[in-house]
Every structure is written in C-alpha cells, then in structure tokens.
Design a protein around this motif. Structure first.
Motif, PDB file in Angstrom:
ATOM      1  N   GLY A 217       0.805  -1.222   0.000  1.00  0.00           N
ATOM      2  CA  GLY A 217       0.000   0.000   0.000  1.00  0.00           C
ATOM      3  C   GLY A 217       0.827   1.255   0.000  1.00  0.00           C
ATOM      4  O   GLY A 217       0.338   2.334   0.388  1.00  0.00           O
ATOM      5  N   TRP A 218       2.091   1.141  -0.443  1.00  0.00           N
ATOM      6  CA  TRP A 218       3.000   2.284  -0.454  1.00  0.00           C
ATOM      7  C   TRP A 218       3.038   2.906  -1.854  1.00  0.00           C
ATOM      8  O   TRP A 218       3.275   2.204  -2.843  1.00  0.00           O
ATOM      9  CB  TRP A 218       4.413   1.865  -0.057  1.00  0.00           C
ATOM     10  CG  TRP A 218       4.509   1.331   1.343  1.00  0.00           C
ATOM     11  CD1 TRP A 218       3.637   1.566   2.370  1.00  0.00           C
ATOM     12  CD2 TRP A 218       5.525   0.476   1.864  1.00  0.00           C
ATOM     13  NE1 TRP A 218       4.043   0.920   3.510  1.00  0.00           N
ATOM     14  CE2 TRP A 218       5.207   0.234   3.234  1.00  0.00           C
ATOM     15  CE3 TRP A 218       6.666  -0.102   1.343  1.00  0.00           C
ATOM     16  CZ2 TRP A 218       5.987  -0.562   4.046  1.00  0.00           C
ATOM     17  CZ3 TRP A 218       7.453  -0.896   2.161  1.00  0.00           C
ATOM     18  CH2 TRP A 218       7.120  -1.128   3.493  1.00  0.00           C
ATOM     19  N   GLN A 219       2.839   4.192  -1.937  1.00  0.00           N
ATOM     20  CA  GLN A 219       2.849   4.901  -3.216  1.00  0.00           C
ATOM     21  C   GLN A 219       4.025   5.868  -3.269  1.00  0.00           C
ATOM     22  O   GLN A 219       4.153   6.754  -2.430  1.00  0.00           O
ATOM     23  CB  GLN A 219       1.534   5.682  -3.404  1.00  0.00           C
ATOM     24  CG  GLN A 219       0.301   4.791  -3.493  1.00  0.00           C
ATOM     25  CD  GLN A 219       0.317   3.897  -4.719  1.00  0.00           C
ATOM     26  OE1 GLN A 219       0.710   4.315  -5.810  1.00  0.00           O
ATOM     27  NE2 GLN A 219      -0.087   2.637  -4.541  1.00  0.00           N
ATOM     28  N   ARG A 220       4.876   5.685  -4.263  1.00  0.00           N
ATOM     29  CA  ARG A 220       6.003   6.606  -4.445  1.00  0.00           C
ATOM     30  C   ARG A 220       5.560   7.866  -5.192  1.00  0.00           C
ATOM     31  O   ARG A 220       4.574   7.849  -5.924  1.00  0.00           O
ATOM     32  CB  ARG A 220       7.121   5.922  -5.248  1.00  0.00           C
ATOM     33  CG  ARG A 220       7.853   4.846  -4.530  1.00  0.00           C
ATOM     34  CD  ARG A 220       8.869   4.153  -5.431  1.00  0.00           C
ATOM     35  NE  ARG A 220       8.253   3.308  -6.454  1.00  0.00           N
ATOM     36  CZ  ARG A 220       8.919   2.595  -7.349  1.00  0.00           C
ATOM     37  NH1 ARG A 220      10.239   2.641  -7.353  1.00  0.00           N
ATOM     38  NH2 ARG A 220       8.281   1.857  -8.232  1.00  0.00           N
ATOM     39  N   HIS A 221       6.323   8.930  -5.015  1.00  0.00           N
ATOM     40  CA  HIS A 221       6.113  10.155  -5.784  1.00  0.00           C
ATOM     41  C   HIS A 221       6.943  10.039  -7.064  1.00  0.00           C
ATOM     42  O   HIS A 221       8.150  10.330  -7.069  1.00  0.00           O
ATOM     43  CB  HIS A 221       6.553  11.368  -4.956  1.00  0.00           C
ATOM     44  CG  HIS A 221       6.442  12.660  -5.695  1.00  0.00           C
ATOM     45  ND1 HIS A 221       7.079  13.808  -5.295  1.00  0.00           N
ATOM     46  CD2 HIS A 221       5.769  12.996  -6.831  1.00  0.00           C
ATOM     47  CE1 HIS A 221       6.825  14.781  -6.133  1.00  0.00           C
ATOM     48  NE2 HIS A 221       6.025  14.311  -7.073  1.00  0.00           N
ATOM     49  N   VAL A 222       6.309   9.566  -8.130  1.00  0.00           N
ATOM     50  CA  VAL A 222       7.027   9.314  -9.387  1.00  0.00           C
ATOM     51  C   VAL A 222       7.038  10.580 -10.223  1.00  0.00           C
ATOM     52  O   VAL A 222       5.988  11.065 -10.671  1.00  0.00           O
ATOM     53  CB  VAL A 222       6.384   8.152 -10.167  1.00  0.00           C
ATOM     54  CG1 VAL A 222       7.113   7.939 -11.494  1.00  0.00           C
ATOM     55  CG2 VAL A 222       6.400   6.871  -9.335  1.00  0.00           C
ATOM     56  N   THR A 223       8.236  11.116 -10.451  1.00  0.00           N
ATOM     57  CA  THR A 223       8.404  12.310 -11.268  1.00  0.00           C
ATOM     58  C   THR A 223       8.635  11.971 -12.738  1.00  0.00           C
ATOM     59  O   THR A 223       8.182  12.683 -13.629  1.00  0.00           O
ATOM     60  CB  THR A 223       9.601  13.137 -10.753  1.00  0.00           C
ATOM     61  OG1 THR A 223       9.336  13.524  -9.388  1.00  0.00           O
ATOM     62  CG2 THR A 223       9.827  14.379 -11.594  1.00  0.00           C
ATOM     63  N   LEU A 224       9.331  10.866 -12.976  1.00  0.00           N
ATOM     64  CA  LEU A 224       9.688  10.506 -14.348  1.00  0.00           C
ATOM     65  C   LEU A 224       9.644   8.993 -14.501  1.00  0.00           C
ATOM     66  O   LEU A 224      10.161   8.259 -13.665  1.00  0.00           O
ATOM     67  CB  LEU A 224      11.108  11.012 -14.664  1.00  0.00           C
ATOM     68  CG  LEU A 224      11.699  10.668 -16.034  1.00  0.00           C
ATOM     69  CD1 LEU A 224      10.883  11.290 -17.147  1.00  0.00           C
ATOM     70  CD2 LEU A 224      13.158  11.128 -16.107  1.00  0.00           C
TER      71      LEU A 224
END
Length: 308
Positions: A217-224
């Motif tokens: 349930g972990w969401q990364r902050h994906v920039t690219l």
C-alpha cells in the motif's frame, strides 16, 4: 513399386549381402538369426521381383539386377547413417551464424560483456542479436524460433514447455547523484515515498518492486517514468531524483557517473535471474553450446558483484 511398401531395414540387408555374399555372415554382422535373415532376404526378393543373390558353390553371387542396385543402395544407406542418424554437432570455432537473445537493457549491460569476450576467443564468427520484447511476447518468440534464449527476469516463462536455469540471485538498491544534498546514506520510509523518483519500466512492464510496493500500500512520488535503465546515466547527475534499481544497474551506472547508494527503509524483494529456452531446443547442439556459454560466464554465487 510404392516406396511406402519398402522397409529400410531390407536395404541395410541388401547392402550387407552385397558386401559379404553370405547369409550367415550377413546375419552375424546385423546381429540377426539365420532364419530371420533368410526371411528378410525373401521379402527383399519379393520387393524387387528378382532373386538378387543366388547360391553358388562358394558364396551368394549377385544377379545383374543386384549389381545394378548395389552402388545406389550403398549410397542411400550411407546417407541415412551419416546425415540422418548421425548426431549433429556444433563447432563454435568454425560456426558462422547469428543467435537472437531476448533480454532487456539491464541484461545487455549485465550479461553480454563477458559473453562477447568469450566469443572473441572461442567463436569469432558467431554474432549475437539482443532484442527486448514485452514479457508476454517472450514465450511466442522462443516457441516460434524467433529467439534462441531469454536471459533475465521472465516469470511468464516459468511454465510447461520451457526449460530454465538459474544464474544468480539479485536485489534492489536505491541510487542518487553523489551531490544529492537531501539524501543521506539512509532514508526513512516517509522520506523514501515522498522523494522524487525515476521509475524504469522496460517495455512498460510492471516490475517485481512495483508489485511489492503495491502489496504494502505504499505509493512513491514518481516524477519521471522511463523505458531504459541506461538513461539514468544522463538523468541522475545534478538532479534531486532517486531511482530504485536492480543491483547490477547500480553497478553499471556507478561506472559511468558519480552516484551514491542509499539504504532502503525496507527489505526489497529478491530477483532470480535465469535463462530460458523452449523444449524443442533442448537437444540442439548449437543451443546447448549457447546456453552453456551464458551459464559459464554469468553464473554467480549469492551476493557476488557483477564482474567488471
């Protein structure tokens, strides 16, 4: 005469009789009983509607028809023995052919350098064609002969009809530009998830790490999001981005640019790197040689670093 009515074993008997001119000697040479040999000779005579071999005081003499057939039958028997029944072989030193390998760009940088060095020494005329395919297409490529080998992480190939051989176990690590000021040698889970991430998904494929994080349930902050790992060589330096990549990619990127590794705030999943081939290639000498080469060059013990 219908060729479907001809038993090839009768041609072997004919060739043996033409050489030995004796039923007893032919029976011994073919490991048959005398009665079985005599019976086969009778069938042979019926097939050609000719006596073929006639008993004389000293031996079995061929008829004119047998003399005519003898060199032709001998060539047929020799061809079957030498070109059909003989186990095929593969000589890498003399081979001039190309092999297609399925592997993502991580495989190209991790698996191919050592293989190319061995090819230069052992098979100078062999060529490799490395291609990437969506994970679902790898099985069809191997089955249809479009590729000889798949090397890397291909869980879709762990199915009936495909052989697999383990090369080594790897894991993930986090990397960033060596001048990244906000990232130290360790990060908390909160810092990791909120950091600006580069995510690499070759061919748009979901990776083992993606599934691992989703399950948590972990969401990364994906920039690219990228399709090629080696783009990190130009995109990480001078940026505030981080990337979580297989250990081999971190090693390769670190050989080209200054990076630092950051300890992950969780225990990442393990990657089992393997090579795969279709069952129809199991006994092919060329394929056996190829996968043996890949195994010799790329097999590693647990925890061992990628060779330079």
């Amino acid at each position: 005469m219908d060729i479907r009515s001809v038993d090839l074993n009768l041609l072997v008997l004919f060739d043996t009789m033409a050489r030995l001119r004796s039923v007893n000697k032919a029976a011994e040479a073919l490991a048959l009983s005398q009665s079985a040999t005599s019976g086969a000779l009778a069938r042979l005579r019926a097939v050609f509607d000719d006596q073929l071999f006639v008993r004389t005081a000293s031996q079995m003499e061929p008829t004119p028809r047998a003399l005519e057939l003898a060199p032709v039958v001998h060539r047929v028997v020799q061809t079957i023995q030498s070109e059909i029944l003989q186990q095929s072989a593969f000589d890498p030193a003399r081979a001039e052919r190309s092999f297609t390998i399925l592997t993502p760009d991580i495989g190209e940088v991790a698996f191919l350098p050592g293989v190319l060095r061995r090819l230069r020494e052992e098979a100078p005329h062999v060529r490799l064609h490395a291609v990437s395919r969506p994970r679902a297409a790898a099985a069809d490529a191997l089955e249809q002969g479009e590729a000889e080998l798949a090397v890397g992480f291909f869980p879709d190939l762990q199915r009936a009809g495909y052989f697999q051989q383990a090369l080594f176990m790897s894991t993930y690590t986090c990397i960033a530009c060596s001048r990244h000021t906000a990232a130290g040698s360790r990060m908390t889970l909160k810092q990791y998830l909120s950091a600006r991430h580069i995510v690499v998904r070759p061919d748009g494929r979901e990776h083992l790490l993606d599934r691992f994080l989703d399950d948590k349930g972990w969401q990364r902050h994906v920039t690219l999001e990228l399709s090629h790992f080696m783009s990190l060589v130009v995109l990480l330096p001078g940026s505030d981005l981080i990337a979580t990549v297989p250990q081999d990619i971190a090693t390769v990127v670190g050989r080209h640019v200054a990076i630092k590794e950051i300890a992950l705030p969780f225990r990442p999943p393990q990657l089992q790197l393997q090579q795969y081939w279709h069952r129809r290639m199991q006994n092919d000498p060329a394929n056996r040689w190829l996968r043996g080469l890949f195994y010799d060059v790329n097999r590693r013990e647990a925890g061992a670093q990628m060779p330079g």
